[in-house]
Design an enzyme around this catalytic site. Structure first.
Site, PDB file in Angstrom:
ATOM      1  N   SER A  19       0.812  -1.225   0.000  1.00 51.77           N
ATOM      2  CA  SER A  19       0.000   0.000   0.000  1.00 51.77           C
ATOM      3  C   SER A  19       0.845   1.274   0.000  1.00 51.77           C
ATOM      4  O   SER A  19       1.893   1.348   0.647  1.00 51.77           O
ATOM      5  CB  SER A  19      -0.890   0.008   1.243  1.00 51.77           C
ATOM      6  N   LYS A  70     -13.931  -3.709   3.667  1.00 53.00           N
ATOM      7  CA  LYS A  70     -14.695  -2.472   3.480  1.00 53.00           C
ATOM      8  C   LYS A  70     -16.191  -2.610   3.782  1.00 53.00           C
ATOM      9  O   LYS A  70     -16.825  -1.649   4.188  1.00 53.00           O
ATOM     10  CB  LYS A  70     -14.522  -1.945   2.045  1.00 53.00           C
ATOM     11  N   ALA A 131     -17.593  -4.588 -11.313  1.00 54.71           N
ATOM     12  CA  ALA A 131     -18.695  -4.532 -10.349  1.00 54.71           C
ATOM     13  C   ALA A 131     -18.195  -4.966  -8.983  1.00 54.71           C
ATOM     14  O   ALA A 131     -18.932  -5.536  -8.183  1.00 54.71           O
ATOM     15  CB  ALA A 131     -19.842  -5.419 -10.815  1.00 54.71           C
ATOM     16  N   GLY A 133     -15.709  -3.984  -5.350  1.00 55.46           N
ATOM     17  CA  GLY A 133     -15.851  -3.017  -4.264  1.00 55.46           C
ATOM     18  C   GLY A 133     -15.713  -1.580  -4.732  1.00 55.46           C
ATOM     19  O   GLY A 133     -16.512  -0.710  -4.366  1.00 55.46           O
ATOM     20  N   ARG A 155     -17.339  -9.026 -15.890  1.00 55.51           N
ATOM     21  CA  ARG A 155     -17.132 -10.416 -16.308  1.00 55.51           C
ATOM     22  C   ARG A 155     -18.184 -11.328 -15.680  1.00 55.51           C
ATOM     23  O   ARG A 155     -18.813 -12.132 -16.362  1.00 55.51           O
ATOM     24  CB  ARG A 155     -15.721 -10.855 -15.869  1.00 55.51           C
ATOM     25  N   THR A 156     -18.396 -11.190 -14.376  1.00 57.95           N
ATOM     26  CA  THR A 156     -19.348 -12.060 -13.678  1.00 57.95           C
ATOM     27  C   THR A 156     -20.716 -11.384 -13.640  1.00 57.95           C
ATOM     28  O   THR A 156     -20.910 -10.372 -12.958  1.00 57.95           O
ATOM     29  CB  THR A 156     -18.853 -12.339 -12.237  1.00 57.95           C
TER      30      THR A 156
HETATM   31  P1  NAP Z   1     -12.502  -6.227  -6.410  1.00 56.84           P
HETATM   32  O1  NAP Z   1     -13.632  -5.932  -5.496  1.00 56.84           O
HETATM   33  O2  NAP Z   1     -11.746  -7.486  -6.246  1.00 56.84           O
HETATM   34  O3  NAP Z   1     -13.101  -6.181  -7.932  1.00 56.84           O
HETATM   35  C1  NAP Z   1     -12.303  -6.557  -9.027  1.00 56.84           C
HETATM   36  C2  NAP Z   1     -13.042  -6.275 -10.341  1.00 56.84           C
HETATM   37  O4  NAP Z   1     -12.155  -6.608 -11.427  1.00 56.84           O
HETATM   38  C3  NAP Z   1     -14.302  -7.121 -10.536  1.00 56.84           C
HETATM   39  O5  NAP Z   1     -15.238  -6.409 -11.297  1.00 56.84           O
HETATM   40  C4  NAP Z   1     -13.740  -8.317 -11.328  1.00 56.84           C
HETATM   41  O6  NAP Z   1     -14.711  -8.968 -12.117  1.00 56.84           O
HETATM   42  C5  NAP Z   1     -12.757  -7.617 -12.246  1.00 56.84           C
HETATM   43  N1  NAP Z   1     -11.745  -8.551 -12.740  1.00 56.84           N
HETATM   44  C6  NAP Z   1     -10.701  -9.061 -12.042  1.00 56.84           C
HETATM   45  N2  NAP Z   1      -9.987  -9.889 -12.824  1.00 56.84           N
HETATM   46  C7  NAP Z   1     -10.597  -9.899 -14.040  1.00 56.84           C
HETATM   47  C8  NAP Z   1     -10.335 -10.560 -15.267  1.00 56.84           C
HETATM   48  N3  NAP Z   1      -9.292 -11.396 -15.414  1.00 56.84           N
HETATM   49  N4  NAP Z   1     -11.164 -10.321 -16.325  1.00 56.84           N
HETATM   50  C9  NAP Z   1     -12.207  -9.478 -16.193  1.00 56.84           C
HETATM   51  N5  NAP Z   1     -12.525  -8.828 -15.046  1.00 56.84           N
HETATM   52  C10 NAP Z   1     -11.721  -9.038 -13.981  1.00 56.84           C
HETATM   53  O7  NAP Z   1     -11.412  -5.077  -6.376  1.00 56.84           O
HETATM   54  P2  NAP Z   1     -11.635  -3.492  -6.139  1.00 56.84           P
HETATM   55  O8  NAP Z   1     -11.446  -3.169  -4.710  1.00 56.84           O
HETATM   56  O9  NAP Z   1     -12.919  -3.107  -6.786  1.00 56.84           O
HETATM   57  O10 NAP Z   1     -10.368  -2.891  -6.916  1.00 56.84           O
HETATM   58  C11 NAP Z   1     -10.269  -2.976  -8.318  1.00 56.84           C
HETATM   59  C12 NAP Z   1      -9.064  -2.192  -8.818  1.00 56.84           C
HETATM   60  O11 NAP Z   1      -9.192  -0.822  -8.486  1.00 56.84           O
HETATM   61  C13 NAP Z   1      -7.728  -2.635  -8.225  1.00 56.84           C
HETATM   62  O12 NAP Z   1      -6.768  -2.592  -9.261  1.00 56.84           O
HETATM   63  C14 NAP Z   1      -7.417  -1.562  -7.182  1.00 56.84           C
HETATM   64  O13 NAP Z   1      -6.016  -1.390  -6.990  1.00 56.84           O
HETATM   65  C15 NAP Z   1      -8.012  -0.340  -7.856  1.00 56.84           C
HETATM   66  N6  NAP Z   1      -8.407   0.707  -6.881  1.00 56.84           N
HETATM   67  C16 NAP Z   1      -7.896   1.949  -7.047  1.00 56.84           C
HETATM   68  C17 NAP Z   1      -8.273   2.963  -6.169  1.00 56.84           C
HETATM   69  C18 NAP Z   1      -7.706   4.342  -6.338  1.00 56.84           C
HETATM   70  O14 NAP Z   1      -7.818   5.143  -5.397  1.00 56.84           O
HETATM   71  N7  NAP Z   1      -7.148   4.684  -7.479  1.00 56.84           N
HETATM   72  C19 NAP Z   1      -9.182   2.696  -5.130  1.00 56.84           C
HETATM   73  C20 NAP Z   1      -9.706   1.405  -5.007  1.00 56.84           C
HETATM   74  C21 NAP Z   1      -9.313   0.412  -5.903  1.00 56.84           C
HETATM   75  P3  NAP Z   1     -15.519 -10.241 -11.524  1.00 56.84           P
HETATM   76  O15 NAP Z   1     -16.663  -9.683 -10.749  1.00 56.84           O
HETATM   77  O16 NAP Z   1     -15.931 -10.964 -12.740  1.00 56.84           O
HETATM   78  O17 NAP Z   1     -14.558 -11.023 -10.673  1.00 56.84           O
END
Ligand code: NAP
Length: 282
Positions: A19, A70, A131, A133, A155-156
């Site tokens: 982080s 979260k 879709a 967090g 995807r899902t």
């Molecule tokens: P999360 O809850 O695990 O969600 C991951 C998302 O990515 C889901 O929609 C998942 O789809 C999709 N995904 C993962 N692998 C995939 C693949 N191979 N093909 C297609 N879709 C895929 O994670 P999150 O907390 O939302 O975070 C997501 C990203 O945002 C991370 O990279 C994180 O570092 C970034 N982020 C950035 C900030 C910022 O402040 N810039 C803040 C929060 C998060 P499925 O539902 O199909 O699994």
């Protein structure tokens, strides 16, 4: 200098080793001359409740919450701010007199960054890729800020449907739809990638083929490592305005500090300083 009066803050999650939050917040504490320090603690799901009691007992002043806590952290808080409650997730906790109050600054950070690019989300048509967090907080925030329509591509399908249902019940005036692969050629005002595709080490992947995007759509990738994702690189090459994930990361952190210290910050000035500072870390 850390001394007997230093106030403590921390990120809790699992994993937390990579982080940037400690670097960001300690930089700000130094710049604003707060006698405070910020660390990161790995907290497992099983230990979350007892850990929160411990932080309150020890006298920590605030926490940030990341994956996987979260949503479930909300069950252990004394109070939840109305906006975080609507989003259904907490990423910031303020601790006062042993009581924990939860907030969500992810969406507010994103909204502030859009404002810096003179983008007003009101009445706009937005496509959210993902879709998970982050998508949840972002889609809800955009809806609450007045987006006319929100489209979800994930995807899902099950997760996309759950998010759609939650958005529809919270945002009766917003059009919410799920799109499949066949319906991408639309004149969206904004497309936000919230999936982890493009993130290190999967840097050669992206969720959407840029050729399908028509018009003057702004592209926002919340992935910040690497700074220039494949999605944004292709977007730039095709003449789109792009916004980098580091902006949301920085501004959500600054909004957390505004909550902890109960004061307004010059987020633009501090954001610029942080962005230069973080260039070397990303
Ligand atoms: P999360 O809850 O695990 O969600 C991951 C998302 O990515 C889901 O929609 C998942 O789809 C999709 N995904 C993962 N692998 C995939 C693949 N191979 N093909 C297609 N879709 C895929 O994670 P999150 O907390 O939302 O975070 C997501 C990203 O945002 C991370 O990279 C994180 O570092 C970034 N982020 C950035 C900030 C910022 O402040 N810039 C803040 C929060 C998060 P499925 O539902 O199909 O699994």
């Amino acid at each position: 200098m850390i001394d007997a009066n230093t106030d403590l803050y921390a990120l809790i999650g699992d994993p937390v080793e990579k982080s940037l939050s400690p670097a960001i917040h300690n930089y700000c504490f130094k710049a604003t001359k707060e006698n405070s320090a910020y660390v990161a603690h790995t907290i497992t799901v099983d230990n979350l409740e007892i850990a929160l009691k411990g932080f309150a007992t020890i006298g920590y002043k605030g926490l940030n919450v990341t994956i996987p806590h979260k949503v479930n952290v909300m069950s252990y808080l004394d109070e939840i701010d109305a906006y975080a409650d609507k989003i259904g997730a907490v990423n910031t906790i303020k601790i006062e007199s042993g009581k924990l109050k939860g907030y969500n600054t992810d969406g507010l950070g994103l909204l502030f960054s859009l404002e810096q690019h003179q983008f007003d989300v009101k009445d706009k048509k937005v496509l959210v890729l993902g879709a998970g967090g982050a998508a949840r907080g972002i889609a809800m925030t955009l809806g609450l800020a007045g987006a006319k329509s929100i489209f979800i591509k994930n995807r899902t399908m099950k997760k996309a449907v759950e998010l759609k249902d939650d958005l529809i019940s919270a945002l009766p005036d917003t059009i919410v739809e799920i799109i499949g692969n066949g319906r991408l050629v639309e004149d969206y005002d904004l497309i936000i990638n919230t999936t982890s595709l493009g993130m290190y080490p999967y840097i050669h992947t992206r969720q959407l083929d840029i050729q399908f995007i028509k018009g003057k759509t702004i592209l926002y990738d919340i992935v910040y490592k690497p700074h220039m994702t494949k999605f944004l690189k292709e977007g730039l090459e095709n003449g789109h305005q792009v916004i980098y994930g580091i902006e949301m990361l920085i501004y959500q952190a600054l909004v957390s500090e505004e909550i902890w210290f109960d004061k307004k910050m010059d987020k633009v000035q501090m954001g610029e300083a942080l962005s230069t500072f973080l260039e070397e870390l990303i």
